[in-house]
Design a protein around this motif. Structure first.
Motif, PDB file in Angstrom:
ATOM      1  N   GLN A   1       0.827  -1.205   0.000  1.00  0.00           N
ATOM      2  CA  GLN A   1       0.000   0.000   0.000  1.00  0.00           C
ATOM      3  C   GLN A   1       0.859   1.253   0.000  1.00  0.00           C
ATOM      4  O   GLN A   1       0.556   2.239  -0.695  1.00  0.00           O
ATOM      5  N   ARG A   2       1.948   1.233   0.745  1.00  0.00           N
ATOM      6  CA  ARG A   2       2.843   2.399   0.757  1.00  0.00           C
ATOM      7  C   ARG A   2       3.469   2.617  -0.621  1.00  0.00           C
ATOM      8  O   ARG A   2       3.624   3.749  -1.076  1.00  0.00           O
ATOM      9  N   MET A   3       3.849   1.540  -1.271  1.00  0.00           N
ATOM     10  CA  MET A   3       4.463   1.646  -2.595  1.00  0.00           C
ATOM     11  C   MET A   3       3.485   2.243  -3.599  1.00  0.00           C
ATOM     12  O   MET A   3       3.835   3.129  -4.387  1.00  0.00           O
ATOM     13  N   VAL A   4       2.251   1.778  -3.566  1.00  0.00           N
ATOM     14  CA  VAL A   4       1.244   2.250  -4.515  1.00  0.00           C
ATOM     15  C   VAL A   4       0.867   3.702  -4.239  1.00  0.00           C
ATOM     16  O   VAL A   4       0.668   4.502  -5.165  1.00  0.00           O
ATOM     17  N   SER A   5       0.776   4.058  -2.954  1.00  0.00           N
ATOM     18  CA  SER A   5       0.285   5.389  -2.591  1.00  0.00           C
ATOM     19  C   SER A   5       1.207   6.511  -3.051  1.00  0.00           C
ATOM     20  O   SER A   5       0.791   7.673  -3.121  1.00  0.00           O
ATOM     21  N   LYS A   6       2.450   6.175  -3.388  1.00  0.00           N
ATOM     22  CA  LYS A   6       3.377   7.212  -3.856  1.00  0.00           C
ATOM     23  C   LYS A   6       2.968   7.766  -5.211  1.00  0.00           C
ATOM     24  O   LYS A   6       3.322   8.900  -5.557  1.00  0.00           O
ATOM     25  N   THR A   7       2.248   6.984  -6.001  1.00  0.00           N
ATOM     26  CA  THR A   7       1.836   7.442  -7.325  1.00  0.00           C
ATOM     27  C   THR A   7       0.331   7.427  -7.523  1.00  0.00           C
ATOM     28  O   THR A   7      -0.188   8.166  -8.364  1.00  0.00           O
ATOM     29  N   ALA A   8      -0.385   6.608  -6.770  1.00  0.00           N
ATOM     30  CA  ALA A   8      -1.819   6.426  -7.025  1.00  0.00           C
ATOM     31  C   ALA A   8      -2.650   7.510  -6.353  1.00  0.00           C
ATOM     32  O   ALA A   8      -2.377   7.928  -5.229  1.00  0.00           O
ATOM     33  N   LEU A   9      -3.698   7.946  -7.053  1.00  0.00           N
ATOM     34  CA  LEU A   9      -4.672   8.861  -6.474  1.00  0.00           C
ATOM     35  C   LEU A   9      -5.709   8.057  -5.699  1.00  0.00           C
ATOM     36  O   LEU A   9      -6.209   7.045  -6.202  1.00  0.00           O
ATOM     37  N   PRO A  10      -6.052   8.492  -4.482  1.00  0.00           N
ATOM     38  CA  PRO A  10      -6.945   7.692  -3.625  1.00  0.00           C
ATOM     39  C   PRO A  10      -8.420   7.861  -3.972  1.00  0.00           C
ATOM     40  O   PRO A  10      -9.242   8.272  -3.144  1.00  0.00           O
ATOM     41  N   CYS A  11      -8.789   7.521  -5.198  1.00  0.00           N
ATOM     42  CA  CYS A  11     -10.193   7.597  -5.620  1.00  0.00           C
ATOM     43  C   CYS A  11     -10.979   6.481  -4.942  1.00  0.00           C
ATOM     44  O   CYS A  11     -10.554   5.321  -4.948  1.00  0.00           O
ATOM     45  N   THR A  12     -12.130   6.831  -4.386  1.00  0.00           N
ATOM     46  CA  THR A  12     -12.975   5.830  -3.722  1.00  0.00           C
ATOM     47  C   THR A  12     -14.121   5.366  -4.613  1.00  0.00           C
ATOM     48  O   THR A  12     -14.992   4.617  -4.163  1.00  0.00           O
ATOM     49  N   ALA A  13     -14.147   5.826  -5.865  1.00  0.00           N
ATOM     50  CA  ALA A  13     -15.185   5.444  -6.838  1.00  0.00           C
ATOM     51  C   ALA A  13     -16.585   5.768  -6.321  1.00  0.00           C
ATOM     52  O   ALA A  13     -17.532   5.000  -6.522  1.00  0.00           O
TER      53      ALA A  13
END
Length: 375
Positions: free
Chosen positions: A287-299
């Motif tokens: 999750q930490r790795m992804v959060s560096k680039t991913a936008l936290p969209c909750t759909a």
């Protein structure tokens, strides 16, 4: 070598994927056949009995190289898997022609395993279209013994997987998924596995190291893992994660040199599933790795009703996150190809109406512009 039961077979839990064989002079179309043969010999000597190739790997030469390498070994000692190349829609009317050529290239009279290749948004309609007769033809080859076990690989999203299963699930014996500790949540891997479990379809894994990304963690990313197991090779964490999922039967690794073959064999000498503490630590690190680039969209879809272009913004953001994390790749362009161009990220006019109602206050228009520039 760990072995898994599949019907009346015992399959090595590690399979050799032949999409990244060693090549000559950096040319992906020219396989170093001597080096590939050495890799296959080592794998065979150490109990690996499953070998996976495909029509398009190495510009069509993976099948030839693997066929040559396996020809020196007794046919009953290995299982070979090949695939119908539906990732290219122009192949849809050619199932018989391609299948016959694949048998010749691989130097076999039958395939132990055969797959519908890369079921996804781009080709699901064609795969399900009876005019091409793909399912009928492959089922006939199975009845004739030229395919021993029929399955499919899927890079599509969960609705695509559901559509394929609703149509052909009763005839599918296995499903090959991109699965690893990043994609367990990032690509809804958990939900896909649960769906396959409900169909009693075992999982074959592709991209266990996510194209090598999970073998090349930064010092910061690797630190929490090394703190728990200082002697554990970093790639082994990804493989042990998959050993911890009960329905995973086959783990394919796209090995590109002899040292990778030996390292993977060492990891599969014994099964060491993750402890619950290790699992929690690994998924937190993912999750930490992804959060560096991913936008936290909750759909939540508030944005969709306010978009004058009618864009499916949550789906586009999910594809953007995949594309940004991977640094490119084929998944996002492939999914977008199934949409009309007026629904692509480039159709965003930057009005920011979506941003005004976004609970996460995401800079959606900037993401759409960046996505369009990356494609």
């Amino acid at each position: 070598m760990i072995y898994k039961d599949f019907q009346d077979l015992k399959l090595s839990a590690l399979g050799m994927g032949c999409m990244r064989l060693p090549v000559v002079g950096g040319n992906d179309a020219v396989v170093d056949e001597a080096a590939a043969e050495e890799m296959v010999d080592c794998a065979m000597a150490n109990g690996v009995n499953y070998y996976d190739t495909a029509w398009g790997y190495h510009n069509g030469n993976s099948e030839i190289a693997l066929g040559k390498a396996l020809a020196k070994h007794p046919r009953e000692k290995f299982y070979i898997a090949d695939k119908f190349p539906g990732y290219d829609l122009s192949n849809m009317p050619k199932v018989q022609e391609i299948f016959e050529e694949q048998l010749k290239k691989c130097r076999v009279d039958y395939f132990d395993f055969y797959l519908f290749h890369n079921v996804c948004e781009m080709n699901i309609d064609a795969y399900l279209d009876p005019q091409y007769g793909i399912h009928d033809y492959l089922m006939e080859q199975k009845r004739r013994g030229r395919i021993r076990h029929l399955g499919f690989s899927c890079h599509g999203n969960l609705p695509v997987l559901k559509r394929f299963l609703d149509a052909y699930g009763k005839d599918m014996e296995f499903c090959q998924l991109q699965l690893n500790y990043i994609d367990w949540t990032f690509q809804n891997g958990r939900e896909k596995v649960e769906l396959l479990d409900s169909w009693h379809i075992p999982v074959w894994v592709m991209e266990p190291l996510r194209g090598g990304r999970l073998a090349r963690l930064s010092d910061e990313e690797a630190a929490p893992l090394r703190a728990m197991r200082p002697e554990e090779p970093i790639p082994a964490w990804a493989l042990r994660f998959l050993q911890s999922i009960p329905s995973v039967t086959m783990i394919l690794s796209g090995m590109s040199d002899l040292e990778q073959v030996k390292a993977n064999i060492a990891t599969f000498q014994m099964g060491v599933p993750l402890s619950s503490r290790e699992m929690d630590r690994l998924l937190a690190q993912a999750q930490r790795m992804v959060s560096k680039t991913a936008l936290p969209c909750t759909a939540c879809h508030y944005c969709v009703s306010h978009c004058p272009q009618g864009l499916d913004i949550p789906s586009l953001l999910a594809l953007y996150n995949e594309h940004a994390f991977t640094g490119g790749g084929f998944l996002a362009p492939m999914a977008l190809s199934a949409l009309p161009q007026d629904k692509w990220p480039s159709a965003c006019i930057g009005c920011r109406s979506c941003e005004a109602v976004c609970p996460q206050q995401l800079k959606i228009s900037e993401a759409m512009a960046d996505f369009a520039s990356r494609l």
